[in-house]
Scaffold this active site. Sequence first.
Site, mmCIF file in Angstrom:
data_model
loop_
_atom_site.group_PDB
_atom_site.id
_atom_site.type_symbol
_atom_site.label_atom_id
_atom_site.label_comp_id
_atom_site.label_asym_id
_atom_site.label_seq_id
_atom_site.Cartn_x
_atom_site.Cartn_y
_atom_site.Cartn_z
ATOM 1 N N LYS A 55 0.844 -1.199 0.000
ATOM 2 C CA LYS A 55 0.000 0.000 0.000
ATOM 3 C C LYS A 55 0.876 1.245 0.000
ATOM 4 O O LYS A 55 0.621 2.201 -0.731
ATOM 5 C CB LYS A 55 -0.916 0.004 1.234
ATOM 6 C CG LYS A 55 -2.074 -0.973 1.107
ATOM 7 C CD LYS A 55 -2.817 -1.159 2.427
ATOM 8 C CE LYS A 55 -3.820 -2.291 2.316
ATOM 9 N NZ LYS A 55 -4.407 -2.684 3.602
ATOM 10 N N GLN A 99 -4.927 -1.328 9.644
ATOM 11 C CA GLN A 99 -4.921 -2.685 9.090
ATOM 12 C C GLN A 99 -5.584 -3.664 10.067
ATOM 13 O O GLN A 99 -5.295 -3.670 11.268
ATOM 14 C CB GLN A 99 -3.468 -3.106 8.810
ATOM 15 C CG GLN A 99 -3.311 -4.447 8.127
ATOM 16 C CD GLN A 99 -3.857 -4.484 6.707
ATOM 17 O OE1 GLN A 99 -3.860 -3.486 6.000
ATOM 18 N NE2 GLN A 99 -4.330 -5.648 6.287
ATOM 19 N N ASP A 122 -11.134 3.191 4.176
ATOM 20 C CA ASP A 122 -11.570 1.790 4.142
ATOM 21 C C ASP A 122 -13.087 1.680 3.999
ATOM 22 O O ASP A 122 -13.605 0.611 3.694
ATOM 23 C CB ASP A 122 -11.175 1.098 5.458
ATOM 24 C CG ASP A 122 -9.958 0.211 5.303
ATOM 25 O OD1 ASP A 122 -9.788 -0.368 4.227
ATOM 26 O OD2 ASP A 122 -9.192 0.098 6.283
HETATM 27 N N1 GUN Z 1 -7.466 -6.648 6.305
HETATM 28 C C1 GUN Z 1 -7.863 -7.394 5.235
HETATM 29 N N2 GUN Z 1 -8.439 -6.616 4.301
HETATM 30 C C2 GUN Z 1 -8.402 -5.351 4.772
HETATM 31 C C3 GUN Z 1 -8.849 -4.108 4.247
HETATM 32 O O1 GUN Z 1 -9.407 -3.996 3.149
HETATM 33 N N3 GUN Z 1 -8.621 -3.035 5.043
HETATM 34 C C4 GUN Z 1 -8.020 -3.133 6.263
HETATM 35 N N4 GUN Z 1 -7.867 -2.018 6.974
HETATM 36 N N5 GUN Z 1 -7.606 -4.268 6.773
HETATM 37 C C5 GUN Z 1 -7.792 -5.371 6.028
#
Ligand code: GUN
Length: 298
Positions: A55, A99, A122
């Site tokens: 990311k 995350q 998100d």
């Molecule tokens: N863990 C797995 N997928 C995601 C996501 O799309 N966003 C976040 N913040 N954590 C995750």
Amino acid sequence: MSEANIIDGKAIAEKFRNKIADDVRQLKNIHNLTPGLAVVLVGSDPASEVYVNNKQKMTTAAGMKSFEHKLPGDTTQKELLTLIDGLNTDPNIHGILVQLPLPEQINANIILAEVDAKKDVDGFHVLNVGKLFVGAPSLVPCTPLGCLTLIKTELGNNLSGKKAVILGRSNIVGKPMAALLLEENCTVTIVHSKTSNMQDECRQADILVVAVGKPNFVKKNWVKEGAVVIDVGINRTNDKTEGKGKLVGDVDYEGVKSVAASITPVPGGVGPMTIACLLQNTVTAACLQNDIELPIQQ
Ligand code: GUN
């Protein structure tokens, strides 16, 4: 029947990221604004570390600022809330991503509710979830948004009347995917572990989205001929012939590709689209916070 078209998520995401990088240049030139994304990782889950590093790389490559906060696994809920409060008020930060999963001493719902809804790239804050479900989407969860983009590259923009079946009912994928497809006038069914006739339900689908976290779970005889199959799963098998163990999806790819019209591969399908949508959401969030209308115009 001929083999399925392989949906090249990697190439589609790259095009999308190039368009986002153009928008970022425009934002800088016209509005003197550089979107900033803060990514928060608590603990050292290896898979999460890989996602977070990716990311960060992609954010910088698109011309945006990336801020990383790696906290130890024993961080308290209070400490994390304090960090988020600081990010909420920092004008250089337009997007905040915490995350998941979080360590067990931290209640994820409390953390997600603390993130300023306008910075919630998100789309997990209850306000953004609510907006999506009342048909007024603002910041939408990245993985389902990426899946919808892939579905539209196969079927065009008009999905009205299509029968969509979603396997999995998570807050991250299944539920928001259902809301998005309902908004597109699909007839939507969510199938989950307590569904009694799972295979029959799946066989009805024109569009099948699978997010269950079980390797090779969906077999060829669950899929209608000509269906579009979107595989959200990323599972590592014990087959160590290629070093770490092979990555496979939730769909038995080799079997299903002989009946589906199109299918996403793993890796190289949904994964790259999730990150591209995160970048898009960061641009959207920066515009929202600065009263800039999208698309950005000269
Ligand atoms: N863990 C797995 N997928 C995601 C996501 O799309 N966003 C976040 N913040 N954590 C995750």
